[in-house]
Structures are given as structure tokens and as C-alpha cells.
Motif scaffolding. Structure first.
Motif, PDB file in Angstrom:
ATOM      1  N   LYS A 156      20.510 -24.705 -31.201  1.00  0.00           N
ATOM      2  CA  LYS A 156      18.744 -24.395 -31.910  1.00  0.00           C
ATOM      3  C   LYS A 156      20.033 -25.363 -33.616  1.00  0.00           C
ATOM      4  O   LYS A 156      21.135 -24.628 -33.878  1.00  0.00           O
ATOM      5  CB  LYS A 156      18.881 -23.092 -32.327  1.00  0.00           C
ATOM      6  CG  LYS A 156      18.094 -22.123 -31.341  1.00  0.00           C
ATOM      7  CD  LYS A 156      17.979 -20.353 -31.167  1.00  0.00           C
ATOM      8  CE  LYS A 156      17.136 -20.418 -30.867  1.00  0.00           C
ATOM      9  NZ  LYS A 156      17.075 -18.529 -31.167  1.00  0.00           N
ATOM     10  N   VAL A 157      19.035 -25.694 -33.681  1.00  0.00           N
ATOM     11  CA  VAL A 157      19.169 -26.254 -35.415  1.00  0.00           C
ATOM     12  C   VAL A 157      18.016 -26.348 -36.361  1.00  0.00           C
ATOM     13  O   VAL A 157      16.888 -26.603 -36.053  1.00  0.00           O
ATOM     14  CB  VAL A 157      18.791 -28.275 -34.899  1.00  0.00           C
ATOM     15  CG1 VAL A 157      19.317 -28.637 -35.788  1.00  0.00           C
ATOM     16  CG2 VAL A 157      20.256 -28.542 -33.606  1.00  0.00           C
ATOM     17  N   LYS A 158      18.792 -25.770 -37.369  1.00  0.00           N
ATOM     18  CA  LYS A 158      18.001 -25.230 -38.536  1.00  0.00           C
ATOM     19  C   LYS A 158      18.100 -26.062 -39.593  1.00  0.00           C
ATOM     20  O   LYS A 158      19.515 -26.388 -39.642  1.00  0.00           O
ATOM     21  CB  LYS A 158      18.565 -23.832 -38.913  1.00  0.00           C
ATOM     22  CG  LYS A 158      17.563 -22.354 -37.925  1.00  0.00           C
ATOM     23  CD  LYS A 158      18.284 -21.596 -38.309  1.00  0.00           C
ATOM     24  CE  LYS A 158      18.362 -20.409 -37.264  1.00  0.00           C
ATOM     25  NZ  LYS A 158      19.006 -18.593 -37.766  1.00  0.00           N
ATOM     26  N   THR A 159      17.204 -26.666 -40.320  1.00  0.00           N
ATOM     27  CA  THR A 159      16.901 -27.570 -40.967  1.00  0.00           C
ATOM     28  C   THR A 159      16.498 -26.671 -42.352  1.00  0.00           C
ATOM     29  O   THR A 159      15.240 -26.396 -42.319  1.00  0.00           O
ATOM     30  CB  THR A 159      16.557 -28.414 -40.768  1.00  0.00           C
ATOM     31  OG1 THR A 159      14.786 -28.160 -40.384  1.00  0.00           O
ATOM     32  CG2 THR A 159      16.585 -29.290 -39.452  1.00  0.00           C
ATOM     33  N   ASN A 160      16.340 -27.935 -43.871  1.00  0.00           N
ATOM     34  CA  ASN A 160      14.606 -27.828 -44.854  1.00  0.00           C
ATOM     35  C   ASN A 160      14.279 -28.231 -44.593  1.00  0.00           C
ATOM     36  O   ASN A 160      12.876 -27.977 -45.858  1.00  0.00           O
ATOM     37  CB  ASN A 160      16.096 -27.691 -46.306  1.00  0.00           C
ATOM     38  CG  ASN A 160      15.935 -29.679 -45.995  1.00  0.00           C
ATOM     39  OD1 ASN A 160      16.072 -29.920 -44.935  1.00  0.00           O
ATOM     40  ND2 ASN A 160      15.644 -29.695 -47.442  1.00  0.00           N
ATOM     41  N   ASP A 161      13.317 -28.453 -43.444  1.00  0.00           N
ATOM     42  CA  ASP A 161      12.228 -28.970 -43.241  1.00  0.00           C
ATOM     43  C   ASP A 161      11.255 -27.749 -42.959  1.00  0.00           C
ATOM     44  O   ASP A 161      11.445 -27.426 -41.278  1.00  0.00           O
ATOM     45  CB  ASP A 161      12.262 -30.615 -41.900  1.00  0.00           C
ATOM     46  CG  ASP A 161      11.186 -30.619 -41.433  1.00  0.00           C
ATOM     47  OD1 ASP A 161       9.703 -30.095 -41.990  1.00  0.00           O
ATOM     48  OD2 ASP A 161      10.715 -31.872 -40.878  1.00  0.00           O
ATOM     49  N   LYS A 162       9.922 -28.667 -43.903  1.00  0.00           N
ATOM     50  CA  LYS A 162       9.761 -26.931 -43.676  1.00  0.00           C
ATOM     51  C   LYS A 162       8.881 -26.801 -42.777  1.00  0.00           C
ATOM     52  O   LYS A 162       8.018 -25.642 -41.571  1.00  0.00           O
ATOM     53  CB  LYS A 162       8.507 -26.720 -44.694  1.00  0.00           C
ATOM     54  CG  LYS A 162       9.371 -26.468 -45.944  1.00  0.00           C
ATOM     55  CD  LYS A 162       8.059 -25.645 -46.937  1.00  0.00           C
ATOM     56  CE  LYS A 162       9.096 -26.081 -48.300  1.00  0.00           C
ATOM     57  NZ  LYS A 162       8.649 -25.953 -49.684  1.00  0.00           N
ATOM     58  N   LYS A 163       8.252 -28.013 -41.659  1.00  0.00           N
ATOM     59  CA  LYS A 163       7.119 -27.702 -40.284  1.00  0.00           C
ATOM     60  C   LYS A 163       8.057 -27.716 -39.022  1.00  0.00           C
ATOM     61  O   LYS A 163       7.524 -27.439 -38.248  1.00  0.00           O
ATOM     62  CB  LYS A 163       6.340 -29.158 -40.563  1.00  0.00           C
ATOM     63  CG  LYS A 163       5.643 -29.428 -41.856  1.00  0.00           C
ATOM     64  CD  LYS A 163       5.188 -30.999 -41.082  1.00  0.00           C
ATOM     65  CE  LYS A 163       4.112 -30.471 -42.622  1.00  0.00           C
ATOM     66  NZ  LYS A 163       2.929 -32.301 -42.183  1.00  0.00           N
ATOM     67  N   HIS A 164       9.496 -28.026 -39.359  1.00  0.00           N
ATOM     68  CA  HIS A 164      10.132 -27.655 -37.985  1.00  0.00           C
ATOM     69  C   HIS A 164      11.842 -27.628 -37.809  1.00  0.00           C
ATOM     70  O   HIS A 164      12.946 -27.921 -38.397  1.00  0.00           O
ATOM     71  CB  HIS A 164      10.685 -29.203 -37.667  1.00  0.00           C
ATOM     72  CG  HIS A 164       9.479 -30.531 -37.244  1.00  0.00           C
ATOM     73  ND1 HIS A 164       8.983 -31.334 -38.145  1.00  0.00           N
ATOM     74  CD2 HIS A 164       7.774 -30.382 -36.366  1.00  0.00           C
ATOM     75  CE1 HIS A 164       7.736 -31.667 -37.424  1.00  0.00           C
ATOM     76  NE2 HIS A 164       7.518 -31.125 -36.504  1.00  0.00           N
ATOM     77  N   ARG A 165      11.398 -26.022 -39.290  1.00  0.00           N
ATOM     78  CA  ARG A 165      12.735 -25.698 -39.744  1.00  0.00           C
ATOM     79  C   ARG A 165      13.381 -25.543 -38.175  1.00  0.00           C
ATOM     80  O   ARG A 165      14.637 -25.363 -38.723  1.00  0.00           O
ATOM     81  CB  ARG A 165      12.133 -23.579 -40.197  1.00  0.00           C
ATOM     82  CG  ARG A 165      13.357 -23.252 -41.046  1.00  0.00           C
ATOM     83  CD  ARG A 165      13.525 -23.319 -42.135  1.00  0.00           C
ATOM     84  NE  ARG A 165      12.610 -23.158 -42.803  1.00  0.00           N
ATOM     85  CZ  ARG A 165      13.007 -23.759 -44.335  1.00  0.00           C
ATOM     86  NH1 ARG A 165      13.439 -24.116 -44.914  1.00  0.00           N
ATOM     87  NH2 ARG A 165      11.253 -23.232 -45.201  1.00  0.00           N
ATOM     88  N   THR A 166      13.471 -24.350 -37.582  1.00  0.00           N
ATOM     89  CA  THR A 166      14.071 -24.806 -36.072  1.00  0.00           C
ATOM     90  C   THR A 166      14.107 -25.511 -34.953  1.00  0.00           C
ATOM     91  O   THR A 166      12.423 -25.658 -34.773  1.00  0.00           O
ATOM     92  CB  THR A 166      14.401 -23.065 -35.473  1.00  0.00           C
ATOM     93  OG1 THR A 166      15.274 -22.218 -36.578  1.00  0.00           O
ATOM     94  CG2 THR A 166      15.240 -22.990 -33.993  1.00  0.00           C
ATOM     95  N   THR A 167      14.133 -26.396 -35.087  1.00  0.00           N
ATOM     96  CA  THR A 167      14.964 -27.620 -33.266  1.00  0.00           C
ATOM     97  C   THR A 167      15.628 -27.216 -32.243  1.00  0.00           C
ATOM     98  O   THR A 167      16.779 -27.058 -32.680  1.00  0.00           O
ATOM     99  CB  THR A 167      14.603 -28.443 -34.061  1.00  0.00           C
ATOM    100  OG1 THR A 167      13.775 -28.893 -35.015  1.00  0.00           O
ATOM    101  CG2 THR A 167      14.199 -29.772 -32.301  1.00  0.00           C
TER     102      THR A 167
END
Length: 131
Positions: free
Chosen positions: A107-118
Motif C-alpha cells: 500500500k502506497v500512501k501519497t499526498n495526491d488527493k485523488k489517489h491517496r492510497t494505491t
């Protein structure tokens, strides 16, 4: 007239941060899964890389990358990825003591609001050690 100019300037300064908030990072992976196929237990760990691009207009931050178990280890960029730049997340799987089919997620968590978790997926078959 002078009051109007000052009022307009203050209004412009007050609204300036609102336009800056429209900027956002956007992570795009080339692929989100990888099949190692058949691997031999005695050959040791195998690694793959998941490439991504920041297609947004603000720096992208990878907050975390976590695996389901200790047999899978992700590594990711610690510094922000600027707009238009790319990066990669490396995922290493240790097959020792794990014969048979496997499917693992990172699980990759980012600061991208549309793809917070990939979710990134690795899979394959571990062939047991034969002396």
C-alpha cells in the motif's frame, strides 16, 4: 478613488492563496502489478520496480509504502517528486521458506488527493529447494 484602489489591492491579496490551493500532485504508475513467474527458493530475494510520474502541478510526496508481511520489503523516494518528474518504488520479495503460489500487496500512501492510497501487487510461484 484611493480607497477603491486600496480595497481592490487588499481583496486581491486575500484571494491569492485560494488560487494556489488549486495546484495538486497527481501520481500515475506505468503498472501496478508484477508477476515474477516461477522463482527458485534457493536463489534468494527477487526485486521489481514500479515506475511512476507526477503528472500534477505540485510536488508529490510518498508518505509511506507498507507490505502485508515481513517477506516483502518496499523502498520509496524520501524527497518530494516535482511536477513532470518520475520516481520508482522498489519491492523485494524473499522466497525462503515460502514454497508455492504467492500474491502480496504493497500500500502506497501519497499526498495526491485523488489517489491517496494505491495498491501495488506482486505474484508468482516459489519452487521449493531440492538438494
Amino acid at each position: 478613488m484611493k480607497r477603491f484602489s486600496i480595497l481592490f489591492a487588499l481583496l486581491f491579496i486575500a484571494l491569492l492563496p485560494l488560487s494556489a490551493q488549486d495546484k495538486a500532485p497527481l501520481i500515475s504508475f506505468n503498472a501496478t502489478s508484477h508477476d515474477f513467474g516461477s522463482i527458485h527458493e534457493e536463489d534468494g530475494p527477487v526485486t521489481t520496480s514500479f515506475s511512476f510520474v507526477n503528472n500534477g502541478d505540485a510536488p508529490l510526496v510518498i508518505i509511506s509504502a507498507t507490505a502485508q508481511c515481513g517477506c516483502t520489503r518496499p523502498s520509496f523516494p524520501q524527497k518530494p517528486i516535482n511536477p513532470g518528474k518520475s520516481g520508482e518504488i522498489k519491492v523485494t520479495f524473499n522466497p525462503q521458506g515460502r514454497p508455492g503460489e504467492f500474491v502480496k500487496e504493497v500500500k502506497v500512501k501519497t499526498n495526491d488527493k485523488k489517489h491517496r492510497t494505491t495498491k501495488l501487487k506482486i505474484s508468482g510461484v516459489v519452487l521449493p529447494y531440492r538438494p
